[in-house]
Design a protein around this motif. Structure first.
Motif, mmCIF file in Angstrom:
data_model
loop_
_atom_site.group_PDB
_atom_site.id
_atom_site.type_symbol
_atom_site.label_atom_id
_atom_site.label_comp_id
_atom_site.label_asym_id
_atom_site.label_seq_id
_atom_site.Cartn_x
_atom_site.Cartn_y
_atom_site.Cartn_z
ATOM 1 N N THR A 21 4.416 8.209 -10.571
ATOM 2 C CA THR A 21 4.390 8.649 -11.969
ATOM 3 C C THR A 21 2.974 8.895 -12.475
ATOM 4 O O THR A 21 2.800 9.565 -13.484
ATOM 5 C CB THR A 21 5.067 7.597 -12.881
ATOM 6 O OG1 THR A 21 4.362 6.358 -12.758
ATOM 7 C CG2 THR A 21 6.532 7.422 -12.509
ATOM 8 N N GLU A 22 1.981 8.381 -11.765
ATOM 9 C CA GLU A 22 0.597 8.549 -12.197
ATOM 10 C C GLU A 22 0.056 9.928 -11.820
ATOM 11 O O GLU A 22 -0.665 10.552 -12.590
ATOM 12 C CB GLU A 22 -0.252 7.462 -11.540
ATOM 13 C CG GLU A 22 -1.476 7.083 -12.302
ATOM 14 C CD GLU A 22 -2.107 5.842 -11.701
ATOM 15 O OE1 GLU A 22 -2.778 5.974 -10.663
ATOM 16 O OE2 GLU A 22 -1.917 4.752 -12.270
ATOM 17 N N THR A 23 0.390 10.377 -10.617
ATOM 18 C CA THR A 23 -0.141 11.654 -10.126
ATOM 19 C C THR A 23 0.913 12.752 -10.126
ATOM 20 O O THR A 23 0.618 13.882 -9.749
ATOM 21 C CB THR A 23 -0.692 11.496 -8.691
ATOM 22 O OG1 THR A 23 0.354 11.035 -7.837
ATOM 23 C CG2 THR A 23 -1.868 10.552 -8.666
ATOM 24 N N SER A 24 2.147 12.417 -10.505
ATOM 25 C CA SER A 24 3.255 13.370 -10.564
ATOM 26 C C SER A 24 3.495 14.074 -9.234
ATOM 27 O O SER A 24 3.614 15.296 -9.163
ATOM 28 C CB SER A 24 3.011 14.412 -11.666
ATOM 29 O OG SER A 24 2.872 13.785 -12.907
ATOM 30 N N ASP A 25 3.540 13.286 -8.165
ATOM 31 C CA ASP A 25 3.881 13.848 -6.857
ATOM 32 C C ASP A 25 4.673 12.828 -6.049
ATOM 33 O O ASP A 25 4.744 11.663 -6.395
ATOM 34 C CB ASP A 25 2.640 14.312 -6.091
ATOM 35 C CG ASP A 25 1.655 13.190 -5.787
ATOM 36 O OD1 ASP A 25 1.796 12.089 -6.345
ATOM 37 O OD2 ASP A 25 0.730 13.405 -4.983
ATOM 38 N N TYR A 26 5.285 13.306 -4.975
ATOM 39 C CA TYR A 26 6.075 12.442 -4.118
ATOM 40 C C TYR A 26 5.168 11.710 -3.143
ATOM 41 O O TYR A 26 4.137 12.244 -2.720
ATOM 42 C CB TYR A 26 7.135 13.250 -3.364
ATOM 43 C CG TYR A 26 8.205 13.777 -4.292
ATOM 44 C CD1 TYR A 26 9.215 12.941 -4.772
ATOM 45 C CD2 TYR A 26 8.201 15.101 -4.707
ATOM 46 C CE1 TYR A 26 10.187 13.404 -5.632
ATOM 47 C CE2 TYR A 26 9.178 15.579 -5.568
ATOM 48 C CZ TYR A 26 10.160 14.727 -6.033
ATOM 49 O OH TYR A 26 11.123 15.186 -6.891
ATOM 50 N N VAL A 27 5.556 10.475 -2.807
ATOM 51 C CA VAL A 27 4.758 9.651 -1.901
ATOM 52 C C VAL A 27 5.655 9.082 -0.806
ATOM 53 O O VAL A 27 6.874 9.053 -0.937
ATOM 54 C CB VAL A 27 4.044 8.502 -2.651
ATOM 55 C CG1 VAL A 27 2.988 9.031 -3.603
ATOM 56 C CG2 VAL A 27 5.038 7.621 -3.393
ATOM 57 N N THR A 28 5.002 8.639 0.261
ATOM 58 C CA THR A 28 5.701 8.023 1.385
ATOM 59 C C THR A 28 5.439 6.522 1.368
ATOM 60 O O THR A 28 4.592 6.035 0.600
ATOM 61 C CB THR A 28 5.193 8.598 2.713
ATOM 62 O OG1 THR A 28 3.803 8.243 2.856
ATOM 63 C CG2 THR A 28 5.351 10.114 2.767
ATOM 64 N N LEU A 29 6.121 5.813 2.252
ATOM 65 C CA LEU A 29 5.853 4.375 2.384
ATOM 66 C C LEU A 29 4.409 4.142 2.810
ATOM 67 O O LEU A 29 3.778 3.183 2.365
ATOM 68 C CB LEU A 29 6.805 3.750 3.406
ATOM 69 C CG LEU A 29 8.232 3.513 2.946
ATOM 70 C CD1 LEU A 29 9.048 2.890 4.079
ATOM 71 C CD2 LEU A 29 8.283 2.623 1.726
ATOM 72 N N GLU A 30 3.893 4.997 3.672
ATOM 73 C CA GLU A 30 2.508 4.848 4.128
ATOM 74 C C GLU A 30 1.531 5.038 2.964
ATOM 75 O O GLU A 30 0.529 4.344 2.864
ATOM 76 C CB GLU A 30 2.208 5.843 5.259
ATOM 77 C CG GLU A 30 1.009 5.469 6.086
ATOM 78 C CD GLU A 30 1.084 4.067 6.693
ATOM 79 O OE1 GLU A 30 0.063 3.356 6.650
ATOM 80 O OE2 GLU A 30 2.158 3.671 7.201
#
Length: 182
Positions: A21-30
């Motif tokens: 929610t901070e950078t408005s992008d999807y992230v992975t577990l890594e």
């Protein structure tokens, strides 16, 4: 740059994708593991239900590291954890682990604090190299947990190869000087 003092909110969508929610992008577990290594507190919540999924995902990160052969916890500790959950009784293991890690972080900060210029040994030739080596050792032992360095600042970027080479060179010089003193 993100505020590292504030908890990072990650939302899990119905598709199981994780959204920063901070950078408005999807992230992975890594990516999440990287945030944590950098000292960020992370909270993962299900977008639809609002359930806190942080614990589940942190355990998944540990399990993935274990499956890649990166031993995170000794087998004896894992057995004790399983036993503590399977007894049906209230376990002191989670509290004990929390206190142990807190003591380790505090101990790291105190070691670095004691290596300041107030220490008379700090005037010894080569002390800077020894201090840098100690900081690198503590960083390696704790996996770069957040804590204070001898300068009183939060640790910054990981040591570069040049920094490591300089530390090794300074350590060799210190060892050479110490051997000449004998």
């Amino acid at each position: 740059m993100a505020d590292t003092g504030k908890r990072l909110l990650i939302k899990r969508y119905a598709s199981r994708r994780l959204y920063n929610t901070e950078t408005s992008d999807y992230v992975t577990l890594e990516d999440i593991a990287g945030f944590i290594r950098d000292g960020r507190e992370v909270q993962i919540v299900d977008l639809k239900s609002g359930d806190d999924l942080t614990r589940q995902y942190l355990l998944q990160i540990i399990a993935e590291h274990e499956s890649r052969g990166e031993s995170v916890l000794p087998v004896d500790v894992l057995n004790d954890l399983v036993r503590s959950y399977m007894t049906g009784k209230v376990s002191v293991v989670p509290e004990f682990l929390q206190q142990s890690f807190a003591m380790l972080r505090d101990g790291q900060a105190k070691v670095m604090e004691n290596m300041t210029s107030l220490n008379p040994i700090a005037k010894m030739p080569g002390f800077d190299a020894m201090q840098a080596q100690q900081e690198a050792f503590m960083k390696a032992m704790t996996g770069s947990w957040p804590g204070k360095t001898s300068s009183g600042l939060e640790p910054s970027e990981p040591e570069s190869n040049e920094d490591l080479a300089a530390i090794k060179r300074q350590l060799a010089e210190l060892q050479d000087k110490l051997s000449k003193l004998k």
